[in-house]
Scaffold this active site. Structure first.
Site, PDB file in Angstrom:
ATOM      1  N   GLY A  46      12.201   7.820   2.581  1.00  0.00           N
ATOM      2  CA  GLY A  46      10.988   8.104   1.824  1.00  0.00           C
ATOM      3  C   GLY A  46       9.973   8.773   2.727  1.00  0.00           C
ATOM      4  O   GLY A  46      10.011   8.600   3.947  1.00  0.00           O
ATOM      5  N   GLN A  51       1.751  11.641   5.518  1.00  0.00           N
ATOM      6  CA  GLN A  51       2.604  11.619   6.714  1.00  0.00           C
ATOM      7  C   GLN A  51       2.896  13.016   7.237  1.00  0.00           C
ATOM      8  O   GLN A  51       3.328  13.171   8.380  1.00  0.00           O
ATOM      9  CB  GLN A  51       3.928  10.897   6.416  1.00  0.00           C
ATOM     10  CG  GLN A  51       3.745   9.426   6.110  1.00  0.00           C
ATOM     11  CD  GLN A  51       5.079   8.738   5.888  1.00  0.00           C
ATOM     12  OE1 GLN A  51       5.610   8.764   4.790  1.00  0.00           O
ATOM     13  NE2 GLN A  51       5.641   8.142   6.929  1.00  0.00           N
ATOM     14  N   CYS A  88       8.648   2.669   9.482  1.00  0.00           N
ATOM     15  CA  CYS A  88       7.905   3.808   8.941  1.00  0.00           C
ATOM     16  C   CYS A  88       8.096   5.021   9.853  1.00  0.00           C
ATOM     17  O   CYS A  88       8.009   4.896  11.075  1.00  0.00           O
ATOM     18  CB  CYS A  88       6.424   3.433   8.862  1.00  0.00           C
ATOM     19  SG  CYS A  88       5.398   4.742   8.175  1.00  0.00           S
ATOM     20  N   LEU A  89       8.327   6.181   9.253  1.00  0.00           N
ATOM     21  CA  LEU A  89       8.492   7.411  10.038  1.00  0.00           C
ATOM     22  C   LEU A  89       7.234   7.743  10.825  1.00  0.00           C
ATOM     23  O   LEU A  89       7.301   8.487  11.802  1.00  0.00           O
ATOM     24  CB  LEU A  89       8.843   8.582   9.103  1.00  0.00           C
ATOM     25  CG  LEU A  89      10.224   8.491   8.428  1.00  0.00           C
ATOM     26  CD1 LEU A  89      10.362   9.559   7.361  1.00  0.00           C
ATOM     27  CD2 LEU A  89      11.345   8.608   9.447  1.00  0.00           C
ATOM     28  N   HIS A 130       6.284   1.042  -0.539  1.00  0.00           N
ATOM     29  CA  HIS A 130       5.870   1.532   0.786  1.00  0.00           C
ATOM     30  C   HIS A 130       5.212   2.920   0.654  1.00  0.00           C
ATOM     31  O   HIS A 130       4.154   3.173   1.240  1.00  0.00           O
ATOM     32  CB  HIS A 130       7.102   1.567   1.695  1.00  0.00           C
ATOM     33  CG  HIS A 130       6.857   2.021   3.098  1.00  0.00           C
ATOM     34  ND1 HIS A 130       7.035   1.198   4.194  1.00  0.00           N
ATOM     35  CD2 HIS A 130       6.479   3.230   3.598  1.00  0.00           C
ATOM     36  CE1 HIS A 130       6.753   1.890   5.301  1.00  0.00           C
ATOM     37  NE2 HIS A 130       6.419   3.120   4.969  1.00  0.00           N
ATOM     38  N   GLU A 131       5.842   3.810  -0.132  1.00  0.00           N
ATOM     39  CA  GLU A 131       5.306   5.183  -0.262  1.00  0.00           C
ATOM     40  C   GLU A 131       3.997   5.193  -1.043  1.00  0.00           C
ATOM     41  O   GLU A 131       3.065   5.928  -0.688  1.00  0.00           O
ATOM     42  CB  GLU A 131       6.324   6.115  -0.928  1.00  0.00           C
ATOM     43  CG  GLU A 131       7.645   6.286  -0.182  1.00  0.00           C
ATOM     44  CD  GLU A 131       7.506   6.495   1.305  1.00  0.00           C
ATOM     45  OE1 GLU A 131       6.533   7.137   1.745  1.00  0.00           O
ATOM     46  OE2 GLU A 131       8.360   5.994   2.049  1.00  0.00           O
ATOM     47  N   HIS A 134       1.253   4.346   1.145  1.00  0.00           N
ATOM     48  CA  HIS A 134       0.833   5.492   1.969  1.00  0.00           C
ATOM     49  C   HIS A 134      -0.195   6.347   1.229  1.00  0.00           C
ATOM     50  O   HIS A 134      -1.114   6.900   1.845  1.00  0.00           O
ATOM     51  CB  HIS A 134       2.033   6.393   2.291  1.00  0.00           C
ATOM     52  CG  HIS A 134       2.771   6.032   3.550  1.00  0.00           C
ATOM     53  ND1 HIS A 134       2.161   5.997   4.779  1.00  0.00           N
ATOM     54  CD2 HIS A 134       4.074   5.726   3.777  1.00  0.00           C
ATOM     55  CE1 HIS A 134       3.067   5.668   5.704  1.00  0.00           C
ATOM     56  NE2 HIS A 134       4.236   5.503   5.122  1.00  0.00           N
TER      57      HIS A 134
HETATM   58 NI    NI Z   1       6.023   4.883   6.009  1.00  0.00          NI
END
Ligand code: NI
Length: 186
Positions: A46, A51, A88-89, A130-131, A134
């Site tokens: 995701g 991000q 998380c990225l 989670h997204e 964000h």
């Molecule tokens: Ni994340």
């Protein structure tokens, strides 16, 4: 398509509220395509617009082949609770267990501007939550206990030196999921 640089913890945009999309333009469709490409290059499941330094309310998800572009997503139903590890990225190499709703129903607009509704459980439901977090400036570390978060932040203090300007540049083919942490990053 192009790989987009990923903003990591410390970049202010990760903490900002996104802007509702009023019309899905070609420029946004290009952004969505670039977000998919960036997410796959990072071995993620995701990715949300902040991000990649963008303020539109847009995220992409691909959990075991279940692929969604989420524009203006909203959780309209949530049930149950489930604790599992997340990553998380935008906070590479940091992991933490987070309690999320087990089942959610999400309403969103797709890449073609069409509204849809999707019911999700398990990892897909977790990834949606989670997204969507964000898109409202929230990160998974916000849910950790004081001690866990302090530990994570101490680790991050050393890791963040790898990301000058709070930017993570991906190199295609170089990002494998960590075998010790089976859940993918998002
Ligand atoms: Ni994340």
């Amino acid at each position: 398509m192009s790989l987009l640089p990923i903003h990591v913890l410390g970049s202010p945009i990760l903490r900002e509220e996104t802007t509702v999309v009023t019309e899905v333009t070609d420029e946004m469709r290009t952004l969505i395509d670039d977000m998919y490409e960036t997410m796959y290059a990072a071995s993620g499941i995701g990715l949300a617009a902040p991000q990649v330094g963008r303020s539109e309310r847009i995220a992409v998800v691909d959990v075991e082949g279940q692929k969604f572009a989420l524009i203006n997503p909203e959780i309209v139903e949530r049930d149950g609770k489930e604790r599992a590890e997340e990553a998380c990225l935008s906070i590479p190499e940091i992991y933490g267990h987070v309690e999320r709703a087990k089942r959610v129903v999400v309403q969103a607009i797709d890449r073609d501007g069409k509204p849809y509704e999707i019911e999700a459980r398990g990892l897909l439901a977790r990834c949606f939550q989670h997204e969507i977090d964000h898109l409202h400036g929230r990160l998974f570390i916000d849910y950790l206990s004081y001690l866990k978060r302090r530990g994570a932040m101490n680790e991050w203090e050393e890791l963040k030196a790898q990301y000058p300007g709070n930017i993570r540049h991906l190199i295609p083919g170089q990002h494998e999921t960590d075998a010790d942490h089976p859940e993918a990053e998002m």
